[in-house]
Design a protein around this motif. Structure first.
Motif, mmCIF file in Angstrom:
data_model
loop_
_atom_site.group_PDB
_atom_site.id
_atom_site.type_symbol
_atom_site.label_atom_id
_atom_site.label_comp_id
_atom_site.label_asym_id
_atom_site.label_seq_id
_atom_site.Cartn_x
_atom_site.Cartn_y
_atom_site.Cartn_z
ATOM 1 N N VAL A 54 0.854 -1.188 0.000
ATOM 2 C CA VAL A 54 0.000 0.000 0.000
ATOM 3 C C VAL A 54 0.887 1.234 0.000
ATOM 4 N N SER A 55 0.455 2.279 -0.651
ATOM 5 C CA SER A 55 1.226 3.516 -0.675
ATOM 6 C C SER A 55 1.505 4.020 0.741
ATOM 7 N N ALA A 56 2.729 4.478 0.969
ATOM 8 C CA ALA A 56 3.107 4.990 2.279
ATOM 9 C C ALA A 56 2.298 6.230 2.656
ATOM 10 N N LYS A 57 1.677 6.880 1.684
ATOM 11 C CA LYS A 57 0.862 8.061 1.961
ATOM 12 C C LYS A 57 -0.366 7.723 2.800
ATOM 13 N N ALA A 58 -0.693 6.441 2.872
ATOM 14 C CA ALA A 58 -1.878 6.040 3.633
ATOM 15 C C ALA A 58 -1.756 6.385 5.102
ATOM 16 N N PRO B 45 0.473 -3.607 9.781
ATOM 17 C CA PRO B 45 1.687 -3.081 9.134
ATOM 18 C C PRO B 45 2.910 -3.874 9.563
ATOM 19 N N GLU B 46 3.740 -4.233 8.584
ATOM 20 C CA GLU B 46 4.948 -5.004 8.881
ATOM 21 C C GLU B 46 5.965 -4.146 9.623
ATOM 22 N N ALA B 47 5.971 -2.837 9.314
ATOM 23 C CA ALA B 47 6.864 -1.894 9.985
ATOM 24 C C ALA B 47 6.160 -0.549 10.074
ATOM 25 N N GLU B 48 6.496 0.240 11.058
ATOM 26 C CA GLU B 48 5.881 1.551 11.277
ATOM 27 C C GLU B 48 6.118 2.449 10.067
ATOM 28 N N GLY C 278 5.572 1.855 7.029
ATOM 29 C CA GLY C 278 5.990 1.141 5.826
ATOM 30 C C GLY C 278 4.856 0.919 4.849
ATOM 31 N N ARG C 279 5.187 0.247 3.738
ATOM 32 C CA ARG C 279 4.216 -0.002 2.688
ATOM 33 C C ARG C 279 3.652 -1.418 2.727
ATOM 34 N N GLN C 280 4.268 -2.300 3.517
ATOM 35 C CA GLN C 280 3.851 -3.693 3.553
ATOM 36 C C GLN C 280 2.928 -3.968 4.744
ATOM 37 N N TRP C 281 1.831 -4.641 4.454
ATOM 38 C CA TRP C 281 0.873 -5.049 5.473
ATOM 39 C C TRP C 281 0.707 -6.569 5.362
ATOM 40 N N ILE C 282 0.745 -7.266 6.478
ATOM 41 C CA ILE C 282 0.728 -8.722 6.443
ATOM 42 C C ILE C 282 -0.369 -9.276 7.349
#
Length: 332
Positions: free
Chosen positions: A65-69, A100-103, A105-109
């Motif tokens: 997902v875009s980091a702008k979210a 979110p995988e990281a604060e 970040g763009r990856q969500w798991i």
């Protein structure tokens, strides 16, 4: 293009299945081989499992997902990324929230559990970004594209987006009772099952060797042309089956079927009724089929759509060029 009364998240949203674990009776678990799900095709083929007693499948998911979210100065808040599994055939819907995988970040798991008893055929897996916008909760600010949704197929043995046609070789003279009246033809298309099937008549002299063999150049040309004709028959048969078995709403509006019939109609309607949205094309074909006139006029378009998908022009052109080349070689 759809218009929204609020600002949406720019950029693409994508989803990936990273692993699949099947759970059987008790606590038994079996990781599904990676060749059973394809990132390219975006399909999970649960029918490839060696065990038939599995009760549920756990899909590990990763969304981009875009980091702008999650930017602090954005116009939305309470952002959630949700994976949704839907199957129209059973009207089943399963949703799970990803983390979110990281604060920032763009990856969500996350993981989604699919229960075998709740599904029948194919389910679509998509991802949505949901947030509070202008004080309104639960607004979808981004989604994965429909063409990029994953497919979870409960019965397929290969992770292919296009369904494989079932080809059955059987002697019509001594085979099932319903095939015996057709003993004089080389094949019959059956659309009554879960998937369409082509029954090839092994009693028809030479058909088995021609279709499945590796003969001379001339035989190869004839085989390709024969297969193109067979595929034309298949496309024609499945279209007529699909359009003849529609669910109709109270106001008379026809609905797309949820199984392969819907896929066939969406594939062929742009050629049967060109330059119209598929929903409008479906209404037009249904009106002509059930009305007093117009159905006969559509038959050339249906044949054209079937022949085009069977690649008959390509097969015929290749055959003509191949025969011409062979004649030239013989003359030389």
């Amino acid at each position: 293009m759809r218009a929204y009364p609020y600002k949406r998240l720019p950029g693409a949203v994508s989803l990936r299945v990273t692993s699949v674990v099947l759970k059987g009776p008790g606590e038994s678990r079996e990781p599904l081989d990676t060749k059973a799900f394809s990132v390219v095709e975006q399909v999970v083929a649960l029918g490839q499992s060696e065990r038939d007693d599995w009760e549920s499948a756990r899909l590990s998911l990763s969304a981009t997902v875009s980091a702008k979210a999650t930017e602090p100065d954005s116009c939305w808040s309470d952002v959630s990324v949700v994976a949704v599994l839907t199957e129209k055939a059973t009207n089943t819907r399963v949703a799970v929230r990803l983390a979110p995988e990281a604060e920032g970040g763009r990856q969500w798991i996350g993981q989604l559990d699919l229960w075998r008893a709740s599904h029948l055929d194919r389910a679509a897996l998509a991802v949505h970004v949901v947030a509070t916008v202008d004080g309104v909760r639960g607004r979808v600010i981004a989604s994965s594209e429909r063409e990029k949704e994953w497919i979870v197929d409960l019965t397929a043995e290969s992770p292919l987006r296009q369904r494989e046609l079932d080809v059955v070789e059987v002697g019509f003279g001594s085979g099932p009772e319903w095939l015996r009246p057709f003993r004089e033809v080389p094949w019959v298309v059956d659309t009554s099952g879960r998937l369409p099937a082509v029954h090839v008549n092994t009693d028809f002299e030479g058909i088995t060797d021609l279709v499945g063999g590796n003969g001379s150049s001339v035989e190869g040309l004839v085989r390709d042309l024969l297969l193109a004709q067979m595929c034309t028959d298949v496309w024609t048969a499945v279209f007529h089956t699909a359009i003849g078995d529609l669910e109709i709403e109270d106001d008379g509006t026809p609905l797309f079927p949820h199984d392969w019939r819907g896929e066939v109609l969406r594939e062929m309607l742009p050629d049967v009724v060109p330059s119209r949205p598929v929903e409008e094309a479906l209404r037009e074909v249904h009106r002509r089929r059930t009305g007093a006139s117009g159905w006969t006029d559509l038959q050339p378009r249906i044949h054209f759509a079937a022949a085009r998908r069977a690649e008959v022009p390509k097969a015929l052109s290749t055959t003509i060029r191949g025969l011409d080349r062979l004649h030239q070689e013989n003359d030389a």
